[in-house]
Design a protein around this motif. Structure first.
Motif, PDB file in Angstrom:
ATOM      1  N   TRP A  10     -13.711  -0.293  -4.589  1.00 12.85           N
ATOM      2  CA  TRP A  10     -12.964   0.566  -5.504  1.00 12.85           C
ATOM      3  C   TRP A  10     -12.275  -0.248  -6.595  1.00 12.85           C
ATOM      4  CZ3 TRP A  10     -13.650   5.171  -6.919  1.00 12.85           C
ATOM      5  CH2 TRP A  10     -14.159   6.132  -6.046  1.00 12.85           C
ATOM      6  N   TRP A  13     -14.951  -1.128  -9.088  1.00 17.08           N
ATOM      7  CA  TRP A  13     -15.325   0.064  -9.850  1.00 17.08           C
ATOM      8  C   TRP A  13     -14.256   0.392 -10.883  1.00 17.08           C
ATOM      9  CZ3 TRP A  13     -13.256   4.852 -10.752  1.00 17.08           C
ATOM     10  CH2 TRP A  13     -14.108   5.783 -11.349  1.00 17.08           C
ATOM     11  N   SER A  18     -19.797  -3.444 -11.918  1.00 19.40           N
ATOM     12  CA  SER A  18     -20.761  -2.772 -11.058  1.00 19.40           C
ATOM     13  C   SER A  18     -20.631  -3.280  -9.631  1.00 19.40           C
ATOM     14  CB  SER A  18     -22.179  -3.017 -11.553  1.00 19.40           C
ATOM     15  OG  SER A  18     -23.105  -2.451 -10.667  1.00 19.40           O
ATOM     16  N   THR A  19     -20.733  -2.361  -8.691  1.00 16.36           N
ATOM     17  CA  THR A  19     -20.725  -2.738  -7.277  1.00 16.36           C
ATOM     18  C   THR A  19     -22.141  -2.997  -6.769  1.00 16.36           C
ATOM     19  OG1 THR A  19     -20.812  -0.420  -6.609  1.00 16.36           O
ATOM     20  CG2 THR A  19     -18.631  -1.425  -6.798  1.00 16.36           C
ATOM     21  N   LEU A 171     -19.056   5.550  -6.474  1.00 17.76           N
ATOM     22  CA  LEU A 171     -18.709   4.160  -6.143  1.00 17.76           C
ATOM     23  C   LEU A 171     -19.869   3.212  -6.434  1.00 17.76           C
ATOM     24  CD1 LEU A 171     -16.414   2.490  -4.982  1.00 17.76           C
ATOM     25  CD2 LEU A 171     -17.347   2.893  -2.713  1.00 17.76           C
TER      26      LEU A 171
END
Length: 173
Positions: A10, A13, A18-19, A171
């Motif tokens: 989180w 994000w 970018s995750t 997410l």
């Protein structure tokens, strides 16, 4: 791929990073996002069907079971369209492999390759028709399901899954 915590995901994000490329709880973020999309779609479709209501779904079921002349034309055209879409997709996949045939020295015009395209067209048509029949069966099942006395928890589960699915899709973006 590095394993990140839920709160790290989180944080990344919210910072605009970018995750993707990371794992959350041992699962790649791209797959969590895809599962989120699928979950959100399925639960959203359930909610929409509930809003439509069992009475209207039952009316659609009666029209499917006993089509009038007008409905028969609509069903026939829809079934043909499903077949054409399936056939077109299958032919596209078969023809997309044409460069591979060219590299191996074979030609599209050879009997084996023509047979492959014809089989793909028949299989695609069958798949399109099977999808149409599966959707009509889904209407029957859904109308019966929403009339059942235990349908109230289904609404709560669908709303919860919609939020969870949207959450993981967001997410992973």
């Amino acid at each position: 791929m590095p394993d990140i915590s839920y709160f790290d995901a989180w944080r990344m994000w919210s910072e605009g990073r970018s995750t993707l490329g990371n794992d959350l709880l041992g699962m790649p973020m791209i797959w969590l996002g895809r599962l989120g999309k699928i979950t959100a779609f399925a639960s959203g479709a359930t909610i929409v069907l509930d809003i439509v209501g069992p009475t209207r779904l039952r009316a659609a079921q009666v029209q499917i079971d006993r089509p009038t002349e007008t409905n028969l034309v609509v069903h026939f055209v829809t079934l043909i369209a499903a077949g054409i879409i399936g056939m077109s997709a299958a032919i596209y996949v078969a023809l997309r492999n044409y460069p591979l045939w060219h590299l191996t020295g074979s030609k599209l015009e050879t009997p084996a390759n023509i047979t492959l395209v014809i089989v793909a067209a028949i299989a695609g048509t069958g798949a399109g028709c099977a999808i149409w029949f599966a959707l009509t069966a889904l209407v029957h099942w859904t109308a019966d399901g929403f009339r059942h006395p235990t349908a109230a928890p289904l609404r709560l589960v669908a709303a919860t899954l919609l939020l969870i699915g949207f959450h993981f899709d967001l997410l992973a973006s």
